[in-house]
Design an enzyme around this catalytic site. Structure first.
Site, PDB file in Angstrom:
ATOM      1  N   CYS A   1       1.165  -0.636   5.940  1.00  0.00           N
ATOM      2  CA  CYS A   1      -0.030   0.083   5.521  1.00  0.00           C
ATOM      3  C   CYS A   1      -1.062  -0.029   6.632  1.00  0.00           C
ATOM      4  CB  CYS A   1      -0.611  -0.541   4.249  1.00  0.00           C
ATOM      5  SG  CYS A   1       0.527  -0.511   2.856  1.00  0.00           S
TER       6      CYS A   1
ATOM      7  N   ARG B   1      -2.179   3.759   2.318  1.00  0.00           N
ATOM      8  CA  ARG B   1      -1.012   3.174   1.670  1.00  0.00           C
ATOM      9  C   ARG B   1       0.297   3.884   1.987  1.00  0.00           C
ATOM     10  NH1 ARG B   1       1.055   2.662  -4.482  1.00  0.00           N
ATOM     11  NH2 ARG B   1       2.421   0.892  -4.064  1.00  0.00           N
ATOM     12  N   LEU B   2       1.289   3.086   2.360  1.00  0.00           N
ATOM     13  CA  LEU B   2       2.672   3.538   2.355  1.00  0.00           C
ATOM     14  C   LEU B   2       3.311   2.831   1.163  1.00  0.00           C
ATOM     15  CD1 LEU B   2       5.029   5.060   3.801  1.00  0.00           C
ATOM     16  CD2 LEU B   2       5.565   2.895   4.903  1.00  0.00           C
TER      17      LEU B   2
ATOM     18  N   VAL C   1       5.823   1.250  -0.817  1.00  0.00           N
ATOM     19  CA  VAL C   1       7.180   0.709  -0.707  1.00  0.00           C
ATOM     20  C   VAL C   1       7.528  -0.122  -1.936  1.00  0.00           C
ATOM     21  CG1 VAL C   1       8.677  -0.826   0.643  1.00  0.00           C
ATOM     22  CG2 VAL C   1       7.208   0.815   1.804  1.00  0.00           C
ATOM     23  N   VAL C   2       6.527  -0.815  -2.503  1.00  0.00           N
ATOM     24  CA  VAL C   2       6.743  -1.534  -3.773  1.00  0.00           C
ATOM     25  C   VAL C   2       5.629  -1.157  -4.753  1.00  0.00           C
ATOM     26  CG1 VAL C   2       7.949  -3.501  -2.737  1.00  0.00           C
ATOM     27  CG2 VAL C   2       5.473  -3.578  -2.966  1.00  0.00           C
TER      28      VAL C   2
ATOM     29  N   ASN D   1      -1.582  -5.988   4.799  1.00  0.00           N
ATOM     30  CA  ASN D   1      -0.506  -5.149   5.319  1.00  0.00           C
ATOM     31  C   ASN D   1       0.665  -6.085   5.547  1.00  0.00           C
ATOM     32  OD1 ASN D   1       1.164  -3.406   6.782  1.00  0.00           O
ATOM     33  ND2 ASN D   1       0.038  -3.700   8.681  1.00  0.00           N
TER      34      ASN D   1
ATOM     35  N   GLU E   1       4.773  -7.712   3.984  1.00  0.00           N
ATOM     36  CA  GLU E   1       5.685  -7.988   2.878  1.00  0.00           C
ATOM     37  C   GLU E   1       5.818  -9.500   2.748  1.00  0.00           C
ATOM     38  OE1 GLU E   1       7.374  -6.078   5.640  1.00  0.00           O
ATOM     39  OE2 GLU E   1       5.966  -4.626   4.840  1.00  0.00           O
TER      40      GLU E   1
ATOM     41  N   ASP F   1       3.969  -7.572  -4.079  1.00  0.00           N
ATOM     42  CA  ASP F   1       4.265  -8.906  -3.522  1.00  0.00           C
ATOM     43  C   ASP F   1       3.013  -9.615  -3.026  1.00  0.00           C
ATOM     44  OD1 ASP F   1       4.591  -8.087  -0.245  1.00  0.00           O
ATOM     45  OD2 ASP F   1       5.074  -6.516  -1.687  1.00  0.00           O
TER      46      ASP F   1
ATOM     47  N   LEU G   1      17.696   1.047  12.807  1.00  0.00           N
ATOM     48  CA  LEU G   1      17.821   1.510  14.188  1.00  0.00           C
ATOM     49  C   LEU G   1      19.065   0.859  14.780  1.00  0.00           C
ATOM     50  CD1 LEU G   1      14.123   1.296  15.457  1.00  0.00           C
ATOM     51  CD2 LEU G   1      15.324   3.263  14.511  1.00  0.00           C
TER      52      LEU G   1
ATOM     53  N   ARG H   1       7.861   2.474  28.578  1.00  0.00           N
ATOM     54  CA  ARG H   1       9.207   3.042  28.821  1.00  0.00           C
ATOM     55  C   ARG H   1      10.077   2.934  27.568  1.00  0.00           C
ATOM     56  NH1 ARG H   1      10.819  -0.115  34.309  1.00  0.00           N
ATOM     57  NH2 ARG H   1       9.463   0.972  35.776  1.00  0.00           N
TER      58      ARG H   1
ATOM     59  N   SER I   1      15.394  -3.424  12.308  1.00  0.00           N
ATOM     60  CA  SER I   1      15.532  -3.343  13.764  1.00  0.00           C
ATOM     61  C   SER I   1      15.811  -4.729  14.344  1.00  0.00           C
ATOM     62  CB  SER I   1      14.237  -2.750  14.355  1.00  0.00           C
ATOM     63  OG  SER I   1      14.407  -2.441  15.709  1.00  0.00           O
TER      64      SER I   1
END
Length: 562
Positions: free
Chosen positions: A2, A49-50, A52-53, A75, A77, A97, A257, A341, A364
């Site tokens: 977030c 907000r994203l 996710v929970v 922000n 988890e 959480d 990824l 890069r 990732s």
């Protein structure tokens, strides 16, 4: 993932200041809230907000009936929130959480709160009853946090620096915006005027120390102690699998990824295995980016076929990569050469994930190179002890380089990053091993990590033992690396005379090459006078390197030479 933003003691109208909060809107595309603090008209929170929970009660600042005087913007988890609830008998009002932060603080204060959180986090906690403001950030700075504090007590806090640099204040434009240090918390007194005074900045966790929250971990005690090789290999497997398992906490689709290198391949293989075990009923999407027939694409294809993921390939063309440079630098807030890069490929693959798929929670392999001595230059370490020291230095600086890259390139496209190699328990165990065990062996870096998974059949042998390939190099063809393609283009953009006078124009971290000059120009355009955000360039040690790319080191062999 977030975007958090807060002001305390603003002299300017908050409705004007909140325009700065919109600079981080990409971090939370699902919802936005701007909230003033009761009784403090010049203090406010902004939150992107994203979800996710807890889709229903997940908005922030989080406030619960039991503690009406506490306000939390965070922000991250917190993976052990259920274990903490069980251990201390907390009664949660939401499924978020982060609510555990309020309960822990009420139970034992800020020191215990920060130390007991197993996860990644950056938070702002306001206690109006005791007139305190607390800031805290996880051990490796996986979640970003910046702050500005003026001499007269105006405090601004934000997930990214771009949300603070244009704040207005009576004395001046806010100048000293700086990253909040990972593994620290800060205590500030809140005056009746809404202004603050810093009381103390405390380091609550160091990467080598076993975290306090081990007592609330799903793997409480390792089955066997000691440093014999079989025990160590078994413990590495147990703790790494545990690190991936706890990160499966999500109400949105999980993806991964996959560069085809050891780190992302191990993450993807363990992730898919565990998803099957807990009956997640959709296929794991894996994502690779590279030029046609690049080493990474070919290796990732092999891994995806072996583990059985739904694999996506993003073909990078030179023009698209070059066109992305400016927006990448704006997102990153750095001018470090190797970071930029490597970020271009990650930025473009994240863009693809956002546009073409419904995966939001992205695993990732960041942190492995620093922890397990994966960089090519570790072969040149004078002694195991010096290699161990270098490993710790790199981990402490992750928030300036690889972790910064991984957060900003994914957050720019509304994705949430998860990095199991930086699990507190896993890293502290790995760093506790004798230095001699952790160094490259038989000309192969990350030898111990590879050996630990050799009999697991998680990966094809040629991937498990694939030599290190820098992300910015692996996405290009063998014949011409990505950094040399960039340099060829930039050579035409920067005049020789400009480079000669670079040290006069940019006395701090002066650019030594046309490429670094070009990046610096773009950085200064967006963030003038903020060069101190990068204390030094990322460069290999123990070798006379003038470029950070692995392909410039003698140890590196391309597939054409083998």
């Amino acid at each position: 993932m977030c975007g958090i933003w807060a002001l305390f003691g603003s002299d300017e109208c908050l409705s004007v200041q909140c325009l700065s909060a919109m600079k981080i809107a990409h971090r939370g595309p699902d919802a936005f809230r701007f909230e003033n603090v009761n009784g403090f008209t010049n203090c406010c929170f902004g939150f992107h907000r994203l979800a996710v929970v807890d889709q229903l009660y997940g908005m922030q600042p989080i406030r619960v009936k039991k503690f009406p005087y506490l306000w939390l913007c965070y922000n991250g988890e917190i993976y052990n929130f259920k274990q903490l609830q069980k251990q201390f008998g907390f009664e949660y009002q939401t499924l978020v959480d982060g609510e555990v932060i309020l309960h822990l603080y009420n139970r034992g204060g800020i020191e215990q709160t920060a130390s007991m959180l197993d996860g990644v986090f950056a938070f702002i906690l306001l206690d109006t009853a005791n007139r305190k403001v607390f800031l805290a950030r996880d051990t490796y700075g996986v979640r970003p946090l910046f702050k500005v504090l003026t001499d007269d007590g105006f405090l601004g806090v934000c997930s990214e620096a771009k949300g603070l640099i244009n704040l207005k204040h009576s004395t001046s434009l806010c100048s000293k915006v700086e990253p909040f240090l990972p593994g620290h918390y800060e205590v500030l007194d809140l005056k009746p005027s809404g202004k603050v005074v810093s009381v103390e900045l405390v380091k609550f966790h160091s990467c080598k120390d076993e975290p306090l929250h081990v007592a609330c971990d799903t793997v409480e005690a390792l089955p066997s102690a000691g440093f014999d090789l079989e025990t160590v290999k078994s413990n590495i497997r147990i703790l790494f699998e545990n690190a991936v398992r706890k990160r499966l906490m999500a109400h949105r689709r999980i993806g991964c990824l996959l560069s085809g290198g050891l780190d992302s391949s191990l993450v993807a293989a363990v992730l898919l295995k565990l998803m099957k075990e807990i009956d997640i009923n959709y296929p794991l999407q894996t994502f690779a980016i590279g030029m046609e027939n690049s080493p990474d694409l070919l290796a990732a294809r092999k891994v995806a076929a072996h583990i059985g993921s739904e694999h996506h390939e993003v073909i990078l063309n030179t023009e698209e990569g070059i066109q992305a440079i400016e927006e990448v630098i704006f997102s990153l807030e750095t001018y470090d050469i190797t970071t930029i890069r490597a970020s271009i490929g990650m930025y473009l693959v994240s863009k693809y994930i956002q546009k073409k798929t419904d995966s939001v929670v992205i695993f990732s392999g960041e942190g492995s190179d620093e922890l397990t001595q994966g960089y090519i230059y570790f072969h040149k370490a004078p002694s195991p002890e010096e290699a161990a020291e270098e490993s710790e230095r790199l981990l402490k600086e992750l928030y300036l380089f690889d972790v910064l890259r991984a957060d900003r390139t994914t957050a720019a496209h509304g994705l949430e990053l998860r990095v199991p190699f930086l699990d507190h328990r896993f890293t502290s165990y790995y760093l506790s091993l004798p230095a001699e065990l952790r160094i490259p062996k038989n000309g192969i870096e990350k030898y111990l990590l590879r050996l630990s998974f050799e009999d697991s059949n998680l990966l094809p042998k040629e991937i498990l033992w694939r030599p290190k390939e820098a992300f910015s190099d692996g996405i290009a063809s063998v014949k011409k690396s990505w950094f040399s393609i960039l340099q060829d283009y930039i050579d035409q953009q920067v005049d020789d005379l400009l480079l000669e006078k670079a040290a006069e124009k940019y006395p701090f971290n002066p650019p030594k090459t046309k490429e670094s000059y070009y990046y610096r120009q773009i950085f200064e355009k967006h963030y003038p006078g903020r060069s101190s955000w990068l204390p030094h360039y990322w460069m290999p040690r123990w070798v006379k390197a003038t470029d950070p790319s692995a392909r410039t080191l003698k140890h590196y062999k391309s597939a054409t030479q083998e």
